[in-house]
Design an enzyme around this catalytic site. Sequence first.
Site, PDB file in Angstrom:
ATOM      1  N   LYS A  23      31.864  -6.848  35.480  1.00  0.00           N
ATOM      2  CA  LYS A  23      30.864  -7.317  36.434  1.00  0.00           C
ATOM      3  C   LYS A  23      29.839  -8.168  35.685  1.00  0.00           C
ATOM      4  O   LYS A  23      29.756  -8.069  34.456  1.00  0.00           O
ATOM      5  CB  LYS A  23      30.199  -6.127  37.142  1.00  0.00           C
ATOM      6  CG  LYS A  23      29.151  -5.385  36.299  1.00  0.00           C
ATOM      7  CD  LYS A  23      28.385  -4.403  37.145  1.00  0.00           C
ATOM      8  CE  LYS A  23      27.275  -3.750  36.384  1.00  0.00           C
ATOM      9  NZ  LYS A  23      26.124  -4.561  36.058  1.00  0.00           N
ATOM     10  N   ARG A  72      22.374  13.523  45.534  1.00  0.00           N
ATOM     11  CA  ARG A  72      21.680  14.680  46.125  1.00  0.00           C
ATOM     12  C   ARG A  72      21.966  14.702  47.625  1.00  0.00           C
ATOM     13  O   ARG A  72      21.490  13.838  48.371  1.00  0.00           O
ATOM     14  CB  ARG A  72      20.175  14.580  45.858  1.00  0.00           C
ATOM     15  CG  ARG A  72      19.357  15.783  46.327  1.00  0.00           C
ATOM     16  CD  ARG A  72      17.896  15.635  45.884  1.00  0.00           C
ATOM     17  NE  ARG A  72      17.807  15.659  44.440  1.00  0.00           N
ATOM     18  CZ  ARG A  72      17.594  16.746  43.695  1.00  0.00           C
ATOM     19  NH1 ARG A  72      17.456  17.917  44.292  1.00  0.00           N
ATOM     20  NH2 ARG A  72      17.510  16.680  42.386  1.00  0.00           N
ATOM     21  N   GLN A  77      24.988  11.831  35.071  1.00  0.00           N
ATOM     22  CA  GLN A  77      24.592  11.739  33.661  1.00  0.00           C
ATOM     23  C   GLN A  77      23.088  11.923  33.561  1.00  0.00           C
ATOM     24  O   GLN A  77      22.374  11.653  34.539  1.00  0.00           O
ATOM     25  CB  GLN A  77      25.005  10.391  33.061  1.00  0.00           C
ATOM     26  CG  GLN A  77      24.227   9.200  33.644  1.00  0.00           C
ATOM     27  CD  GLN A  77      24.524   7.888  32.984  1.00  0.00           C
ATOM     28  OE1 GLN A  77      25.623   7.633  32.538  1.00  0.00           O
ATOM     29  NE2 GLN A  77      23.530   7.025  32.913  1.00  0.00           N
ATOM     30  N   LYS A 106      14.278   0.596  36.408  1.00  0.00           N
ATOM     31  CA  LYS A 106      14.082   0.597  34.955  1.00  0.00           C
ATOM     32  C   LYS A 106      12.672   1.059  34.634  1.00  0.00           C
ATOM     33  O   LYS A 106      11.787   1.016  35.487  1.00  0.00           O
ATOM     34  CB  LYS A 106      14.307  -0.811  34.385  1.00  0.00           C
ATOM     35  CG  LYS A 106      15.764  -1.250  34.426  1.00  0.00           C
ATOM     36  CD  LYS A 106      15.944  -2.604  33.773  1.00  0.00           C
ATOM     37  CE  LYS A 106      17.420  -2.926  33.604  1.00  0.00           C
ATOM     38  NZ  LYS A 106      18.085  -2.113  32.585  1.00  0.00           N
ATOM     39  N   ALA A 110      34.916 -10.814  21.711  1.00  0.00           N
ATOM     40  CA  ALA A 110      35.012  -9.680  20.781  1.00  0.00           C
ATOM     41  C   ALA A 110      33.824  -9.567  19.829  1.00  0.00           C
ATOM     42  O   ALA A 110      33.608  -8.512  19.230  1.00  0.00           O
ATOM     43  CB  ALA A 110      36.309  -9.784  19.978  1.00  0.00           C
ATOM     44  N   SER A 111      33.049 -10.634  19.679  1.00  0.00           N
ATOM     45  CA  SER A 111      31.900 -10.563  18.767  1.00  0.00           C
ATOM     46  C   SER A 111      30.609 -10.182  19.497  1.00  0.00           C
ATOM     47  O   SER A 111      29.552 -10.060  18.879  1.00  0.00           O
ATOM     48  CB  SER A 111      31.697 -11.912  18.061  1.00  0.00           C
ATOM     49  OG  SER A 111      31.380 -12.915  19.012  1.00  0.00           O
ATOM     50  N   HIS A 166      27.386  -0.150  41.176  1.00  0.00           N
ATOM     51  CA  HIS A 166      27.493   1.260  40.771  1.00  0.00           C
ATOM     52  C   HIS A 166      27.184   2.217  41.926  1.00  0.00           C
ATOM     53  O   HIS A 166      27.967   3.116  42.237  1.00  0.00           O
ATOM     54  CB  HIS A 166      26.530   1.578  39.623  1.00  0.00           C
ATOM     55  CG  HIS A 166      26.742   0.762  38.383  1.00  0.00           C
ATOM     56  ND1 HIS A 166      27.955   0.213  38.051  1.00  0.00           N
ATOM     57  CD2 HIS A 166      25.894   0.421  37.380  1.00  0.00           C
ATOM     58  CE1 HIS A 166      27.839  -0.437  36.907  1.00  0.00           C
ATOM     59  NE2 HIS A 166      26.610  -0.329  36.485  1.00  0.00           N
ATOM     60  N   ASP A 210      22.273  -5.781  39.686  1.00  0.00           N
ATOM     61  CA  ASP A 210      22.641  -5.177  38.404  1.00  0.00           C
ATOM     62  C   ASP A 210      23.206  -3.772  38.572  1.00  0.00           C
ATOM     63  O   ASP A 210      24.131  -3.382  37.865  1.00  0.00           O
ATOM     64  CB  ASP A 210      21.408  -5.140  37.488  1.00  0.00           C
ATOM     65  CG  ASP A 210      21.766  -4.849  36.039  1.00  0.00           C
ATOM     66  OD1 ASP A 210      22.744  -5.430  35.541  1.00  0.00           O
ATOM     67  OD2 ASP A 210      21.073  -4.030  35.405  1.00  0.00           O
TER      68      ASP A 210
END
Length: 491
Positions: free
Chosen positions: A153, A349, A373, A339, A17-18, A245, A240
């Site tokens: 993941k 597409r 997005q 990246k 949580a931190s 994804h 990654d």
Amino acid sequence: MTDSKLSGTTTIIVLGASGDLAKKKTYPALFGLYRNGFFPEGTSIIGYARTKLDQSKFHERISGYMKTPTDDIKNQLSEFLKQCTYVFGQYDKDEDYQKLNKAVEEVERCDKHQEKNRIFYMALPPSVFIPVAKGLKKNVYSAKGINRLIVEKPFGMDLDSSRELGKALAPLWKEEETYRIDHYLGKEMVKNLLIIRFANVVFGAIWNRQSIANVQITFKEKIGTEGRGGYFDEFGIIRDVMQNHLLQILSIVGMERPVSLSSEDIRDEKVRVLRCIPPVKLEDTLLGQYTKSEDGEKPGYLEDSTVPDGSTCPTFAACTLWINNERWEGVPFILKCGKALNEQKAEIRVQFQDLPGNVFKDSPRNELVIRVQPNEAVYMKMTSKLPGLSMDTVISELDLTYNRRFSDFKIPDAYEALILDVLKGDHSNFVRDDELDAAWKIFTPILHKIDHDKIVPQPYAYGSRGPASVEEFTSKYGFKRSTQEYNWPER
């Protein structure tokens, strides 16, 4: 036990949580669900992590990424934080988990319901998945209600490590209790793919090798690793982004119509199409690594002090996959991700075949573009007559831009949508164990070859479109770029 919508007392326990993921994604998503009234009655949230924080410091930390543009929302945040408490402890000590269990029991006692449900969200690095899963099952598992475990993941590094993780979790947590979260499956346009494909007769008729020439699924980020290079270097861009994804998106683009919209029927079809894809070959792969920007302002990947010297870790990858079944035989699916590129976007597409016997010789191929997005949109690139006295053609589009057509609707954050699915007991947008296995079978051989042979990626400048040969790579698989100028109109 079958999945069902939760009723009774529900406690959400956020492990880690931190950390960054919790403060940037998990807690803002939980606040969004709270604001919109989606929590079951009597829901409490308990954070657990190794960092020593008092309640006020913890509240300050998790509030940093929550938007409160109005006084009403500020008041809602204040009420939400009253439901958020924090316990600190180690991830490998039974006594600390017992302390967490007491904190959970304390908030559960405040509610009259007999059923005590618990959702465990592991916003944690994979190195602690197994000890945390064991500690939770042994010490914090509810005997009086439904338990659900959300796992972030990466699910392993390759097929063997993924299976090891699965074997360690399986005796502790049943498959129906486990929710492997891939936040791309919560994105509005990815969820919309099922409806576009299976609720429109026009797409059903042309969604095959006879009409489609190639499919590109692209993920671009403008930023580089920016100080996270050490972490990124362990995984690389394929692990990654691509193996999870982009492959998830491909499975929905390529799957057959499910028998029903039940989660298992949908996931059955996704697994079936993944099993038709042979392992990626090196000759169908292009790797890149970014260097400093042309103006010298942005550093290259190897200039990141957290990156090992001489690393050959790819920050860009393009892989072409083939689905060997009746619908898709011979159609290349080109996955691209990277990246430090020229723009931020994720899109699908679909490029259609050339029109046989076309009398308008210069007219380009039709394309269906689904912008995931940013600025969600669906548009079909088509040829139209240029207004005037001539019969000249121009590329235009049939356009469904979400921020214009649905301007009164707010598109929910992907994490909001997925956590709501967990509350409902809907597994449709989560990765099943056999689906994960099928995905790793596709990518493990090429990942081992890249790691073992230290294949040197092609350099590309920070802020460019990627390696110089990327256009040659896509054209090799039949993608045709139009000679007519076309600009997606600014909205």
